[in-house]
Design a protein around this motif. Structure first.
Motif, PDB file in Angstrom:
ATOM      1  N   LEU A  98      39.355  28.340  30.169  1.00 37.61           N
ATOM      2  CA  LEU A  98      40.110  28.653  31.383  1.00 37.61           C
ATOM      3  C   LEU A  98      40.370  27.425  32.247  1.00 37.61           C
ATOM      4  O   LEU A  98      41.454  27.245  32.788  1.00 37.61           O
TER       5      LEU A  98
ATOM      6  N   GLU B 265      36.850  34.453  27.001  1.00 38.03           N
ATOM      7  CA  GLU B 265      37.354  33.464  27.954  1.00 38.03           C
ATOM      8  C   GLU B 265      36.186  32.665  28.522  1.00 38.03           C
ATOM      9  O   GLU B 265      35.299  33.217  29.167  1.00 38.03           O
TER      10      GLU B 265
ATOM     11  N   ASN C 237      34.768  30.136  31.123  1.00 39.06           N
ATOM     12  CA  ASN C 237      35.082  29.636  32.462  1.00 39.06           C
ATOM     13  C   ASN C 237      34.648  28.177  32.585  1.00 39.06           C
ATOM     14  O   ASN C 237      33.706  27.837  33.300  1.00 39.06           O
ATOM     15  N   HIS C 238      35.346  27.326  31.841  1.00 42.17           N
ATOM     16  CA  HIS C 238      34.978  25.910  31.812  1.00 42.17           C
ATOM     17  C   HIS C 238      36.145  25.108  31.250  1.00 42.17           C
ATOM     18  O   HIS C 238      37.118  25.663  30.742  1.00 42.17           O
TER      19      HIS C 238
ATOM     20  N   PRO D 204      28.211  28.696  30.110  1.00 40.80           N
ATOM     21  CA  PRO D 204      29.295  29.681  30.094  1.00 40.80           C
ATOM     22  C   PRO D 204      29.388  30.475  28.796  1.00 40.80           C
ATOM     23  O   PRO D 204      29.811  31.626  28.800  1.00 40.80           O
TER      24      PRO D 204
ATOM     25  N   LYS E 293      26.624  33.682  39.002  1.00 41.23           N
ATOM     26  CA  LYS E 293      28.072  33.604  39.148  1.00 41.23           C
ATOM     27  C   LYS E 293      28.456  32.599  40.220  1.00 41.23           C
ATOM     28  O   LYS E 293      29.475  31.918  40.129  1.00 41.23           O
TER      29      LYS E 293
ATOM     30  N   ASP F 278      30.913  27.873  39.160  1.00 40.91           N
ATOM     31  CA  ASP F 278      32.002  26.982  39.577  1.00 40.91           C
ATOM     32  C   ASP F 278      31.473  25.620  40.004  1.00 40.91           C
ATOM     33  O   ASP F 278      32.111  24.590  39.757  1.00 40.91           O
TER      34      ASP F 278
ATOM     35  N   LYS G 182      30.631  23.738  36.933  1.00 45.02           N
ATOM     36  CA  LYS G 182      31.856  23.304  36.252  1.00 45.02           C
ATOM     37  C   LYS G 182      32.333  21.969  36.822  1.00 45.02           C
ATOM     38  O   LYS G 182      32.737  21.069  36.080  1.00 45.02           O
TER      39      LYS G 182
END
Length: 309
Positions: free
Chosen positions: A15, A173, A175-176, A183, A265, A269, A272
């Motif tokens: 993503l 998917e 998230n990275h 992830p 969660k 981010d 990341k």
């Protein structure tokens, strides 16, 4: 075996920051500029330390290998990231994801041990200067570099095998920006206790052990510096270590937060962003920090540019 266990899952979707489509071209330009800078900067460091006889010492042998490692390290993730910034199809094959993660882990772990070897080299040079050439022989330097690589390879074969034999029966998917452990564990729909135990054990050996070796080396170094009678001598000796300390602080600070902080969660981010820091920005800073803060390297660079001009 991995392929047979995942016939229903042929690829993953990276993503990145695809939720901001207007930024994709800008991110491509910025990351391309960074990648070119990493290759040119570290390539120049390798060239100078190879061709200038004044830099023929274990310290620059380690620096040359670190620069080569940084080029390989970023080449594992950045080319695919650049493609994904412009492509609508941001997929990576199941096998490609496993291969990318394996080489990313091996090269990052090798950097941990290489930084520890560089700290030991500084300890011997400062605390045992008369025996430096005898202790830090070419054979020992080569063994430290090759050992840093070979000790990590079997560890991460198991790490990647344990991860990619898990069933990923939900979303695919990631998230990275690239295939990373946390992830992917979030996507697994099976018990991951064994993976977490192995991750903790591997992190302890590969991240924490070299860090304590670095700390032990610098405790001895600082003790030796404080005993020096001359303030100018203390300043000069500390200057030779400051570049290495900066890189250790940046690399270990970001990597420790990513791999040792509890997964949630809210932290995904943040992790990341931090992963970009130690996989991309630090390799870019490496030639800047070591070249601009090192008098011998600056002198050799000046001679090189004078010859070219």
């Amino acid at each position: 075996m991995i392929k047979d266990n995942h016939t229903a899952l042929s690829d993953f979707i990276l993503l990145g920051y695809s939720e901001f489509p207007v930024l994709q071209v800008l991110l491509f330009v910025v990351f391309l500029f960074i990648y070119v800078g990493i290759i040119l900067g570290n390539g120049l460091t390798i060239y100078v330390t190879l061709t200038d006889a004044a830099l023929d010492s274990p310290m620059y042998f380690f620096l040359r290998n670190l620069s080569f490692l940084e080029i390989c390290y970023t080449s594992v993730t950045l080319p695919k990231m650049l493609v994904n910034f412009l492509a609508e199809n941001k997929t990576i094959s199941f096998t490609g994801c496993a291969v990318q993660m394996y080489f990313l882990f091996v090269l990052a772990s090798t950097e941990c041990f290489l930084l520890a070897a560089m700290a030991y080299d500084r300890y011997v040079a400062i605390c045992h200067p008369l025996r430096y050439k005898l202790i830090m022989s070419r054979e020992l330097s080569l063994r430290l570099v090759t050992g840093s690589l070979t000790v990590n390879m079997p560890v991460h074969v198991v790490q990647v095998y344990l991860l990619f034999t898990l069933p990923f029966c939900g979303s695919h998917e990631i998230n990275h920006f690239f295939c990373d452990l946390s992830p992917l564990l979030e996507l697994a729909c099976a018990e991951i206790f064994v993976n977490e135990v192995y991750l903790f054990a591997a992190t302890t050996v590969i991240l924490i052990l070299p860090f304590f070796l670095i700390v032990a080396s610098y405790v001895k170094i600082i003790s030796a510096i404080l005993k020096m009678p001359s303030a100018e001598g203390r300043k000069k000796v500390f200057a030779t270590c400051s570049s290495h300390l900066i890189m250790v602080s940046l690399f270990y600070g970001s990597a420790t937060i990513v791999y040792l902080s509890p997964r949630s969660k809210e932290t995904m981010d943040i992790n990341k962003l931090l992963s970009l820091f130690y996989t991309i920005l630090i390799p870019m800073f490496n030639p800047i920090v070591y070249s601009l803060r090192n008098r011998e390297v600056k002198v050799c660079l000046k001679k090189l540019f004078d010859r070219k001009v």
